[in-house]
Enzyme design. Structure first.
Site, PDB file in Angstrom:
ATOM      1  N   CYS A 164      -3.208   0.786   6.910  1.00 19.84           N
ATOM      2  CA  CYS A 164      -3.200   0.162   8.246  1.00 19.84           C
ATOM      3  C   CYS A 164      -3.750   0.928   9.507  1.00 19.84           C
ATOM      4  O   CYS A 164      -4.216   0.561  10.184  1.00 19.84           O
ATOM      5  CB  CYS A 164      -1.824  -0.437   8.870  1.00 19.84           C
ATOM      6  SG  CYS A 164      -0.557   0.949   8.783  1.00 19.84           S
ATOM      7  N   ASN A 223       0.681  -1.292  -0.084  1.00 18.45           N
ATOM      8  CA  ASN A 223      -0.161   0.198  -0.002  1.00 18.45           C
ATOM      9  C   ASN A 223       0.689   1.329   0.057  1.00 18.45           C
ATOM     10  O   ASN A 223       0.285   2.498  -0.332  1.00 18.45           O
ATOM     11  CB  ASN A 223      -0.926  -0.113   0.983  1.00 18.45           C
ATOM     12  CG  ASN A 223      -0.352  -0.075   2.499  1.00 18.45           C
ATOM     13  OD1 ASN A 223       0.694  -0.510   2.707  1.00 18.45           O
ATOM     14  ND2 ASN A 223      -1.176   0.249   3.369  1.00 18.45           N
ATOM     15  N   GLU A 234       5.737  -4.004  11.682  1.00 24.27           N
ATOM     16  CA  GLU A 234       4.487  -3.026  11.706  1.00 24.27           C
ATOM     17  C   GLU A 234       3.537  -3.736  11.044  1.00 24.27           C
ATOM     18  O   GLU A 234       3.518  -3.868   9.647  1.00 24.27           O
ATOM     19  CB  GLU A 234       4.806  -1.822  10.989  1.00 24.27           C
ATOM     20  CG  GLU A 234       5.793  -0.819  11.614  1.00 24.27           C
ATOM     21  CD  GLU A 234       5.274  -0.230  12.918  1.00 24.27           C
ATOM     22  OE1 GLU A 234       4.198   0.025  13.153  1.00 24.27           O
ATOM     23  OE2 GLU A 234       6.138   0.343  13.841  1.00 24.27           O
TER      24      GLU A 234
HETATM   25  N1  LIG Z   1       1.388  -1.552  10.606  1.00 23.02           N
HETATM   26  C1  LIG Z   1       1.662  -0.891   9.651  1.00 23.02           C
HETATM   27  O1  LIG Z   1       2.526   0.169   9.442  1.00 23.02           O
HETATM   28  C2  LIG Z   1       1.047  -1.400   8.413  1.00 23.02           C
HETATM   29  C3  LIG Z   1       0.628  -2.561   8.123  1.00 23.02           C
HETATM   30  N2  LIG Z   1       0.160  -2.831   6.917  1.00 23.02           N
HETATM   31  C4  LIG Z   1      -0.360  -4.350   6.984  1.00 23.02           C
HETATM   32  O2  LIG Z   1      -0.114  -5.102   5.823  1.00 23.02           O
HETATM   33  C5  LIG Z   1      -1.125  -5.794   5.131  1.00 23.02           C
HETATM   34  C6  LIG Z   1      -1.294  -5.326   3.742  1.00 23.02           C
HETATM   35  O3  LIG Z   1      -0.126  -5.676   2.983  1.00 23.02           O
HETATM   36  P1  LIG Z   1       0.468  -6.951   2.365  1.00 23.02           P
HETATM   37  O4  LIG Z   1       1.296  -6.148   1.264  1.00 23.02           O
HETATM   38  O5  LIG Z   1      -0.840  -7.392   1.639  1.00 23.02           O
HETATM   39  O6  LIG Z   1       0.896  -7.477   3.372  1.00 23.02           O
HETATM   40  P2  LIG Z   1       1.813  -9.004   3.347  1.00 23.02           P
HETATM   41  O7  LIG Z   1       1.929  -9.399   4.636  1.00 23.02           O
HETATM   42  O8  LIG Z   1       1.100 -10.012   2.452  1.00 23.02           O
HETATM   43  O9  LIG Z   1       2.973  -8.585   2.524  1.00 23.02           O
HETATM   44  C7  LIG Z   1       3.794  -7.838   2.981  1.00 23.02           C
HETATM   45  C8  LIG Z   1       5.495  -7.985   2.212  1.00 23.02           C
HETATM   46  O10 LIG Z   1       5.859  -9.364   2.792  1.00 23.02           O
HETATM   47  C9  LIG Z   1       6.262 -10.067   1.809  1.00 23.02           C
HETATM   48  N3  LIG Z   1       6.162 -11.404   1.983  1.00 23.02           N
HETATM   49  C10 LIG Z   1       5.050 -12.360   1.893  1.00 23.02           C
HETATM   50  N4  LIG Z   1       5.414 -13.703   1.981  1.00 23.02           N
HETATM   51  C11 LIG Z   1       6.752 -13.484   2.732  1.00 23.02           C
HETATM   52  C12 LIG Z   1       7.608 -14.481   3.378  1.00 23.02           C
HETATM   53  N5  LIG Z   1       7.137 -15.417   3.552  1.00 23.02           N
HETATM   54  N6  LIG Z   1       8.732 -13.984   3.708  1.00 23.02           N
HETATM   55  C13 LIG Z   1       8.999 -12.657   3.599  1.00 23.02           C
HETATM   56  N7  LIG Z   1       8.355 -11.557   2.878  1.00 23.02           N
HETATM   57  C14 LIG Z   1       7.205 -12.030   2.573  1.00 23.02           C
HETATM   58  C15 LIG Z   1       5.364  -9.473   0.706  1.00 23.02           C
HETATM   59  O11 LIG Z   1       5.747  -9.863  -0.680  1.00 23.02           O
HETATM   60  P3  LIG Z   1       4.856 -10.192  -1.788  1.00 23.02           P
HETATM   61  O12 LIG Z   1       4.036  -8.899  -2.352  1.00 23.02           O
HETATM   62  O13 LIG Z   1       5.826 -10.334  -3.185  1.00 23.02           O
HETATM   63  O14 LIG Z   1       3.961 -11.321  -1.575  1.00 23.02           O
HETATM   64  C16 LIG Z   1       5.301  -8.007   0.687  1.00 23.02           C
HETATM   65  O15 LIG Z   1       6.440  -7.251   0.492  1.00 23.02           O
HETATM   66  C17 LIG Z   1      -2.321  -5.430   5.960  1.00 23.02           C
HETATM   67  O16 LIG Z   1      -2.526  -6.331   7.114  1.00 23.02           O
HETATM   68  C18 LIG Z   1      -2.166  -4.140   6.742  1.00 23.02           C
HETATM   69  O17 LIG Z   1      -2.578  -3.624   7.822  1.00 23.02           O
HETATM   70  C19 LIG Z   1       0.154  -2.320   5.989  1.00 23.02           C
HETATM   71  C20 LIG Z   1       0.855  -1.053   5.627  1.00 23.02           C
HETATM   72  C21 LIG Z   1       1.297  -0.517   6.916  1.00 23.02           C
HETATM   73  O1  LIG Z   2       0.673   1.568   5.266  1.00 21.53           O
HETATM   74  C1  LIG Z   2       0.084   2.303   6.115  1.00 21.53           C
HETATM   75  O2  LIG Z   2      -1.178   2.116   6.224  1.00 21.53           O
HETATM   76  C2  LIG Z   2       0.557   3.491   6.518  1.00 21.53           C
HETATM   77  O3  LIG Z   2       1.623   3.238   7.482  1.00 21.53           O
HETATM   78  C3  LIG Z   2      -0.460   4.619   7.038  1.00 21.53           C
HETATM   79  O4  LIG Z   2       0.291   5.797   6.650  1.00 21.53           O
HETATM   80  P1  LIG Z   2      -0.766   6.846   6.761  1.00 21.53           P
HETATM   81  O5  LIG Z   2      -1.581   6.898   8.021  1.00 21.53           O
HETATM   82  O6  LIG Z   2       0.017   8.108   6.431  1.00 21.53           O
HETATM   83  O7  LIG Z   2      -1.841   6.730   5.686  1.00 21.53           O
END
Ligand SMILES: NC(=O)C1=CN([C@@H]2O[C@H](COP(=O)(O)OP(=O)(O)OC[C@H]3O[C@@H](n4cnc5c(N)ncnc54)[C@H](OP(=O)(O)O)[C@@H]3O)[C@@H](O)[C@H]2O)C=CC1
Ligand SMILES: O=C(O)[C@H](O)COP(=O)(O)O
Length: 498
Positions: free
Chosen positions: A300, A171, A266
């Site tokens: 997130c 994202n 995170e």
């Molecule tokens: N707390 C925070 O700051 C944030 C949390 N999020 C959370 O992230 C989620 C959405 O993002 P999303 O990208 O779908 O999350 P994912 O956990 O699916 O993927 C995150 C990253 O991990 C990689 N990945 C996948 N499998 C593995 C593995 N086995 N080992 C190492 N890396 C791996 C992915 O690569 P690939 O794409 O190639 O699968 C991607 O780069 C939501 O739950 C959201 O809440 C999102 C933003 C901020």
């Molecule tokens: O990945 C996310 O969702 C971000 O860490 C949140 O950032 P924002 O609150 O600035 O949108």
């Protein structure tokens, strides 16, 4: 344009596949395989990236280790200077990078540009903050501790960890990558980036900006491929000295498998918005719209459950519905408020939560509508704890409203969640806000505003399944260093002015 002009080097015209970055050069993987990136709007292949091999990962780890040793000997002011240069290049070339974000993750065009500019600012801020906090240490004397004379001086400094592995989510593939890259580099580490597959091409363009800034070869690398295929190999690699990950539950699995290295995690959230009777309902409605529906709820920090006092619930729902009806829905190129969610599987997951709520009797404030990955904004009223959407993170434009009779009920729902990222409380009574905020088991509480990560120098952390450690510029820099003590042992006690 993406993959052209100064970015031509990162693209292989013969195969139409973007290259990966290692040892200071753009390379084609020996695997001969590529990973397609599906445009969420057209649902067709938009770009392709290299499917890197384990051998290529091994080589990257080797060159990262060598590069880090030299980089650690580079003066802090020079490291900062290079970060400022990379930030300027990134901002200058925001248009092609933003174009990738529009095509790969369907981010509305205006928000895509904002992400790149914000990232440049973050990189510069890291340079500035790093020269301050890394240039400072501590000086301790031994006579504070019982039984000691003043015969030992302890100099405490911060040293780099080595090779930092950065894995950001789809994202914010640029911003959440630089929020790991810049702190790692200013602290004297080298950096291996594994970008999310959706968002990888935007990330490769961003990495090229660092390349153009002239960072030494091997210091930054970017390995592409599916996380499910090379993820474990990367996170369990003995060459990695620190992992900074942002994403979903994958992070929990990584934290169980990773070796004895510092982790910055995170993860997901179920950010609650508690609304009291005395709240300014116009302010709340505006924040619910911004918090719940911007980037189609794929943040997130999105508001993911509204817990509103029953006495004002009708009035609030009416105000929110009026605003939902004004949200524009369509392609990211048109800057619509609601754009297609990142993948078909994500849209299916969101639909599953909606259907579960329907079956269990939630009130649909709008008709449920979906076309491909595009889901129209939906407010679900009268959601009950037995519905999945009361607890799970849709990561889409669907927002549940739970009516509560007491504030305690709201706090209880917030704290019963597995997540603990952010939360918010709306009230005109600051004393109540503080008490409720203190009772909420979340890394951050916002008073009278929707959750948000920024400004990016604020600490950002999650409790429980929402993460380990804290981000934000200062905390990330500190997290990517280790304390080193040098003790000077004097032949006899020495007291200043004594
Ligand atoms: N707390 C925070 O700051 C944030 C949390 N999020 C959370 O992230 C989620 C959405 O993002 P999303 O990208 O779908 O999350 P994912 O956990 O699916 O993927 C995150 C990253 O991990 C990689 N990945 C996948 N499998 C593995 C593995 N086995 N080992 C190492 N890396 C791996 C992915 O690569 P690939 O794409 O190639 O699968 C991607 O780069 C939501 O739950 C959201 O809440 C999102 C933003 C901020
Ligand atoms: O990945 C996310 O969702 C971000 O860490 C949140 O950032 P924002 O609150 O600035 O949108």
């Amino acid at each position: 344009m993406a993959g052209a002009g100064i970015f031509a080097e990162i693209y292989d015209e013969n195969t139409n596949v973007y290259k990966y970055y290692s040892d200071g050069a753009w390379n084609i993987s020996s695997s001969g395989k590529s990973v397609p990136i599906i445009n969420p709007t057209t649902r067709k292949t938009q770009y392709k990236v290299q499917a890197c091999t384990q051998e290529e990962v091994n080589k990257v780890m080797e060159s990262s280790k060598v590069a880090q040793k030299l980089w650690a000997k580079t003066p802090l002011w020079k490291r900062a200077e290079m970060l400022h240069k990379a930030a300027a290049i990134l901002k200058e070339h925001k248009a092609p990078i933003a174009e990738c974000l529009v095509k790969e993750i369907a981010k509305p065009a205006k928000d895509a540009v904002t992400e790149v500019v914000r990232s440049g600012d973050l990189v510069s801020y890291c340079g500035e903050e790093g020269v301050r906090i890394l240039g400072e240490g501590k000086f301790l004397t031994s006579d504070s501790f019982p039984g000691n004379e003043r015969s030992k001086y302890c100099l405490v400094s911060k040293v780099p960890l080595g090779v930092v592995l950065a894995i950001p989510p789809f994202n914010y593939p640029v911003n959440l990558a630089v929020s790991k890259i810049a702190p790692a580099l200013i602290a004297g580490n080298s950096l291996v980036l594994k970008p999310p597959t959706q968002g990888a091409v935007a990330a490769l363009h961003m990495v090229h900006c660092f390349h153009l800034a002239g960072f030494p070869k091997g210091l930054i690398s970017c390995i592409t491929g599916k996380g499910s295929e090379i993820g474990d190999f990367l996170t369990m690699h003995p060459g990695v000295n620190c992992i900074s990950f942002t994403g979903g539950d994958t992070g929990i699995a990584i934290s169980k498998k990773a070796g004895m290295v510092p982790l910055q995690m995170e993860l997901g959230g179920k950010d609650a918005c508690i609304v009291l009777e005395d709240a300014d309902l116009d302010l709340v409605a505006a924040n619910i719209i911004k918090g719940g529906f911007s980037y189609s709820g794929q943040r997130c920090t999105a508001v993911k459950v509204v817990l509103v006092m029953d006495s004002v619930a009708d009035a609030l729902v009416e105000k929110v519905n009026a605003k939902v009806s004004k949200l524009t829905v369509g392609p990211p190129e048109d800057n619509c408020d609601i754009t297609p969610v990142v993948s078909e599987s994500s849209a299916n997951f969101i639909e599953g939560l909606v259907m579960d709520a329907k079956q269990k009797g939630a009130t649909f404030c709008q008709e449920y509508k979906r076309d491909g990955n595009l889901i129209w904004p939906l407010l679900l009223d009268n959601v009950k704890p037995e519905m999945r959407i009361a607890w799970e993170e849709p990561f889409g434009p669907v927002l549940p409203v739970i009516r509560i009779n007491t504030v305690e009920q709201g706090i209880h729902h917030c704290n019963a969640s597995n997540f603990g990222l952010q939360g918010c409380v709306f009230t005109r009574d600051i004393n109540k806000a503080i008490l409720i905020g203190d009772a909420m088991e979340t890394g951050t509480v916002q008073i009278n505003s929707a959750p948000a990560r920024g400004p990016d120098h604020f600490p950002f952390q999650g409790l429980k399944d929402s993460g380990i450690g804290s981000q934000g510029v200062t905390n990330s820099i500190l997290m990517m260093t280790k304390i080193k003590s040098t003790v000077i042992n004097l032949p006899s006690p020495s007291y200043t002015m004594g």
